[in-house]
Design a protein around this motif. Sequence first.
Motif, mmCIF file in Angstrom:
data_model
loop_
_atom_site.group_PDB
_atom_site.id
_atom_site.type_symbol
_atom_site.label_atom_id
_atom_site.label_comp_id
_atom_site.label_asym_id
_atom_site.label_seq_id
_atom_site.Cartn_x
_atom_site.Cartn_y
_atom_site.Cartn_z
ATOM 1 N N LEU A 1 0.090 46.088 -15.433
ATOM 2 C CA LEU A 1 1.093 46.289 -14.376
ATOM 3 C C LEU A 1 2.146 45.186 -14.437
ATOM 4 N N ALA A 2 1.675 43.957 -14.616
ATOM 5 C CA ALA A 2 2.587 42.811 -14.615
ATOM 6 C C ALA A 2 3.585 42.851 -15.766
ATOM 7 N N THR A 3 3.162 43.480 -16.890
ATOM 8 C CA THR A 3 4.094 43.527 -18.033
ATOM 9 C C THR A 3 5.315 44.382 -17.704
ATOM 10 N N HIS A 4 5.156 45.256 -16.734
ATOM 11 C CA HIS A 4 6.276 46.130 -16.373
ATOM 12 C C HIS A 4 7.153 45.537 -15.288
ATOM 13 N N LEU A 5 6.769 44.379 -14.794
ATOM 14 C CA LEU A 5 7.493 43.827 -13.653
ATOM 15 C C LEU A 5 8.107 42.472 -13.993
ATOM 16 N N PRO A 6 9.181 42.117 -13.285
ATOM 17 C CA PRO A 6 9.882 40.869 -13.605
ATOM 18 C C PRO A 6 9.281 39.645 -12.909
ATOM 19 N N VAL A 7 7.948 39.667 -12.710
ATOM 20 C CA VAL A 7 7.314 38.503 -12.096
ATOM 21 C C VAL A 7 6.026 38.198 -12.833
ATOM 22 N N SER A 8 5.441 37.074 -12.492
ATOM 23 C CA SER A 8 4.232 36.652 -13.182
ATOM 24 C C SER A 8 3.031 37.507 -12.802
ATOM 25 N N ARG A 9 2.042 37.484 -13.639
ATOM 26 C CA ARG A 9 0.801 38.206 -13.387
ATOM 27 C C ARG A 9 0.171 37.705 -12.101
ATOM 28 N N SER A 10 0.273 36.410 -11.878
ATOM 29 C CA SER A 10 -0.314 35.821 -10.681
ATOM 30 C C SER A 10 0.355 36.367 -9.417
ATOM 31 N N ALA A 11 1.651 36.520 -9.462
ATOM 32 C CA ALA A 11 2.366 37.085 -8.314
ATOM 33 C C ALA A 11 1.905 38.506 -8.050
ATOM 34 N N VAL A 12 1.760 39.270 -9.151
ATOM 35 C CA VAL A 12 1.297 40.651 -9.004
ATOM 36 C C VAL A 12 -0.073 40.668 -8.337
ATOM 37 N N SER A 13 -0.928 39.791 -8.786
ATOM 38 C CA SER A 13 -2.275 39.730 -8.238
ATOM 39 C C SER A 13 -2.236 39.468 -6.734
ATOM 40 N N GLN A 14 -1.348 38.572 -6.341
ATOM 41 C CA GLN A 14 -1.263 38.241 -4.923
ATOM 42 C C GLN A 14 -0.749 39.412 -4.106
ATOM 43 N N HIS A 15 0.226 40.095 -4.654
ATOM 44 C CA HIS A 15 0.746 41.254 -3.933
ATOM 45 C C HIS A 15 -0.305 42.349 -3.819
ATOM 46 N N LEU A 16 -1.030 42.550 -4.909
ATOM 47 C CA LEU A 16 -2.055 43.576 -4.880
ATOM 48 C C LEU A 16 -3.111 43.270 -3.821
ATOM 49 N N LYS A 17 -3.382 41.981 -3.657
ATOM 50 C CA LYS A 17 -4.351 41.611 -2.630
ATOM 51 C C LYS A 17 -3.875 42.054 -1.241
ATOM 52 N N VAL A 18 -2.616 41.802 -0.978
ATOM 53 C CA VAL A 18 -2.054 42.201 0.325
ATOM 54 C C VAL A 18 -2.093 43.715 0.467
ATOM 55 N N LEU A 19 -1.692 44.415 -0.586
ATOM 56 C CA LEU A 19 -1.694 45.876 -0.546
ATOM 57 C C LEU A 19 -3.106 46.419 -0.355
ATOM 58 N N LYS A 20 -4.059 45.766 -0.998
ATOM 59 C CA LYS A 20 -5.448 46.219 -0.872
ATOM 60 C C LYS A 20 -5.921 46.037 0.561
ATOM 61 N N GLU A 21 -5.627 44.881 1.106
ATOM 62 C CA GLU A 21 -6.051 44.628 2.474
ATOM 63 C C GLU A 21 -5.378 45.575 3.454
ATOM 64 N N ALA A 22 -4.220 46.023 3.096
ATOM 65 C CA ALA A 22 -3.526 46.994 3.945
ATOM 66 C C ALA A 22 -4.028 48.405 3.697
ATOM 67 N N GLY A 23 -4.839 48.570 2.669
ATOM 68 C CA GLY A 23 -5.390 49.888 2.396
ATOM 69 C C GLY A 23 -4.506 50.774 1.547
ATOM 70 N N LEU A 24 -3.441 50.215 0.991
ATOM 71 C CA LEU A 24 -2.503 51.043 0.233
ATOM 72 C C LEU A 24 -2.890 51.223 -1.227
ATOM 73 N N VAL A 25 -3.729 50.318 -1.709
ATOM 74 C CA VAL A 25 -4.262 50.470 -3.072
ATOM 75 C C VAL A 25 -5.778 50.276 -3.033
#
Lengths: 87, 87
Positions: B6-30
Amino acid sequence: MPVGELATHLPVSRSAVSQHLKVLKEAGLVAEQAAGTRRIYHLNEAAVLALRDQLDTFWDRALSGFQDLVERPPEAKRKRKGHDRAR
Amino acid sequence: MPVGELATHLPVSRSAVSQHLKVLKEAGLVAEQAAGTRRIYHLNEAAVLALRDQLDTFWDRALSGFQDLVERPPEAKRKRKGHDRAR
DNA sequence: ACTAACGGTTAGTTGATACTAACGAATGGG
DNA sequence: CCCATTCGTTAGTATCAACTAACCGTTAGT
């Protein structure tokens, strides 16, 4: 509605309201008329509705894009339900 | 899709993606499934659609509320147009 | 001219968001 | 066991939105 009156209805200072209104005005979402020392602000309803439409389009595209990304079989298409104003 | 990919497709670091995914997961969106060292993330489509509906409702109310506030004569009601997925 | 009311603007503060680099735990192959 | 890969987490940094208090220009009444 005048700035000061608007501010009485909100949990922030009149100055904060003024600053927000400035941003909204620059974005075209509200319009302003001077009346003596007062500034009467009006909603630019057409612009707000256009904004909503843009957000709607954004969502359509986002959901469509997500569908592509996960490569799932397309679900049965669901038309968006119509929304009548309940008043 | 795994985080790293996923991170390879985005203009941010893998770590940033991981952090966002955590928020999305906690929100129930992923939702997340472990596969070895990989974490495969899936969209929770029902939740995303529900979010859209909520935003839609929010807008309906906001527009309805604004209408009250400016005390204008109600315009002719306009049904929301339907949106079909153009694919 | 004086005064009050109105509101735009500025300076300063706070908190939230988004980012990166680095660390270390977990997994799996050789 | 060693090593490589993956990714969650942490610490630190930068930016920005939102807020308040204060200042001051404008308007209008006396």
